[in-house]
Design a protein around this motif. Structure first.
Motif, PDB file in Angstrom:
ATOM      1  N   PRO A 217       0.804  -1.225   0.000  1.00 28.37           N
ATOM      2  CA  PRO A 217       0.000   0.000   0.000  1.00 28.37           C
ATOM      3  C   PRO A 217       0.840   1.279   0.000  1.00 28.37           C
ATOM      4  O   PRO A 217       0.539   2.229  -0.706  1.00 28.37           O
ATOM      5  CB  PRO A 217      -0.825  -0.097   1.300  1.00 28.37           C
ATOM      6  CG  PRO A 217      -0.769  -1.526   1.705  1.00 28.37           C
ATOM      7  CD  PRO A 217       0.488  -2.098   1.131  1.00 28.37           C
ATOM      8  N   GLU A 218       1.916   1.304   0.802  1.00 35.86           N
ATOM      9  CA  GLU A 218       2.675   2.546   0.940  1.00 35.86           C
ATOM     10  C   GLU A 218       3.866   2.634   0.003  1.00 35.86           C
ATOM     11  O   GLU A 218       4.131   3.668  -0.586  1.00 35.86           O
ATOM     12  CB  GLU A 218       3.149   2.729   2.392  1.00 35.86           C
ATOM     13  CG  GLU A 218       2.017   3.187   3.298  1.00 35.86           C
ATOM     14  CD  GLU A 218       2.490   3.408   4.725  1.00 35.86           C
ATOM     15  OE1 GLU A 218       3.661   3.782   4.913  1.00 35.86           O
ATOM     16  OE2 GLU A 218       1.677   3.201   5.640  1.00 35.86           O
ATOM     17  N   GLN A 219       4.617   1.560  -0.113  1.00 31.62           N
ATOM     18  CA  GLN A 219       5.817   1.624  -0.955  1.00 31.62           C
ATOM     19  C   GLN A 219       6.087   0.288  -1.633  1.00 31.62           C
ATOM     20  O   GLN A 219       6.670  -0.611  -1.049  1.00 31.62           O
ATOM     21  CB  GLN A 219       7.033   2.026  -0.103  1.00 31.62           C
ATOM     22  CG  GLN A 219       8.302   2.218  -0.930  1.00 31.62           C
ATOM     23  CD  GLN A 219       9.485   2.607  -0.066  1.00 31.62           C
ATOM     24  OE1 GLN A 219       9.526   3.686   0.491  1.00 31.62           O
ATOM     25  NE2 GLN A 219      10.461   1.711   0.059  1.00 31.62           N
TER      26      GLN A 219
END
Length: 365
Positions: free
Chosen positions: A10-12
């Protein structure tokens, strides 16, 4: 040919890039991520002697400013003293939040560099360049970083995902045979927990315990399928809330054996091999999988040149006690990953201690 595997988070999200000669592409690959110029490369003296100059030359050719830090090799140096050395070099060279640490080495270097990057200025970039089979297929992927406490393995750590994992199979040529076999433990693990086809490929191969004789096609398959398995699991469960726990197959008893022998007698892969034999036998005792599958697994572990018995003198009561300090203990119950068939496992905390003890007694050398 470059093989690219995505770890979708989701983030990276990031790529695992696998190709022969890839070490010479390090600078170019990092440039494409638009990373800033300051780099701290962390390695150990042996790996640095083989590959340090090549890695630095590639980075400098891409206009990066590189400083390096070498740490003593071995699991017993995976501690906060070594992290302090990385911090000292980072401070001396004014590493900023936009800077990057590059881990060039095996699992010990990768875990420590990742932890240092996670905690320096509350988190800077890290790129993993694994040089052992074990690190390539397992520890460099997934963002688990950390160091050991004298009472247990990896008790101090953080999740910190890399920006890139760059794998060059050519570097395995200088890997000591024992280290190659250690990596095969993690590959066998993927066969048992996720990829029955990979397991069958290894069963059908010859010379699995001697990397100089393993065909390049099988090495490619081992790397690609293992990395894909790890990427699939991590993408579905980044921080071990559920599914990711299956990656600990063989590690529960394995970690206990490592810490009881002071991280000197058996290496990580050998301990995982012992742990998988124990987990398979526990599953068979509980009627969860067939005895034939236990035999297939144990035969493959032995074929890879890994131990299937406990080291002489390891105290079984000590193992039972060490299990209680495992990171995966919940409400005082030890969680075990146990196989139900080749390619499928389940997680349970309902393993009677008398069964654990009986299985371990049967594994005494």
């Amino acid at each position: 040919m470059m093989n690219r595997i995505n770890v979708n988070l989701p983030e990276q999200s990031y790529e695992i890039a696998i190709a022969s000669g890839n070490l010479d592409n390090l600078g170019e690959q990092m440039s494409s991520l638009q990373l800033r110029k300051k780099i701290l490369l962390v390695s150990n003296p042996t790996i640095f002697k083989h590959y340090g100059e090549r890695a630095i030359a590639s980075l400098k050719a891409a206009n990066f400013e590189v400083v390096s830090c070498t740490l003593p090799p071995g699991e017993r140096y995976k501690n906060l003293n070594s992290i302090q050395k990385i911090y000292d070099v980072a401070l001396e060279n004014r590493l900023e939040r936009s800077s990057t640490m590059v881990a060039l080495g095996g699992g010990v270097v990768g875990d420590m560099t990742g932890f240092a990057a996670a905690t320096w200025l509350r988190g800077i970039n890290v790129v993993q360049v694994p040089t052992t089979l074990l690190a390539m297929v397992d520890s460099a992927i997934g963002g688990k970083t950390g160091v050991n406490h004298p009472q247990g393995k990896n008790l101090i750590g953080a999740f910190h995902q890399p920006r890139l994992v760059l794998i060059d199979p050519e570097v395995l040529k200088t890997l000591p045979m024992r280290e190659f076999r250690a990596g095969m433990a993690e590959v066998i693990k993927y066969g048992v927990i996720w990829d029955a086809e990979l397991f069958a490929q290894m069963e059908a191969s010859k010379n699995l315990n001697q990397h100089r004789y393993v065909k390049p096609e099988l090495i490619d398959s081992i790397l690609t399928r293992s990395c894909q398995a790890k990427a699939d699991v991590v993408s579905k469960d980044e921080k071990e809330a559920g599914l990711r726990a299956i990656l600990n197959y063989g590690h529960t008893i394995g970690h206990a054996v490592e810490s009881l022998t002071g991280y000197r007698l058996v290496n990580h892969g050998e301990a995982v091999g012992i742990g998988m034999v124990a987990a398979g036998q526990i599953a068979a005792e509980l009627g969860m999988w067939q005895k034939e599958d236990t035999q297939r697994q144990d035969a493959l572990i032995a074929k890879a040149g890994l131990p299937t018995k406990l080291p002489a003198g390891v105290d079984i009561e000590g193992i039972i006690e060490a299990l209680q300090t495992d990171k995966k203990v919940k409400d005082g119950k030890v969680r075990f990953v146990l196989p139900t068939q080749i390619g499928v496992v389940t997680v349970t905390d309902e393993v009677p201690s008398d069964i654990i003890t009986a299985v371990l007694r049967g594994m005494q050398g």
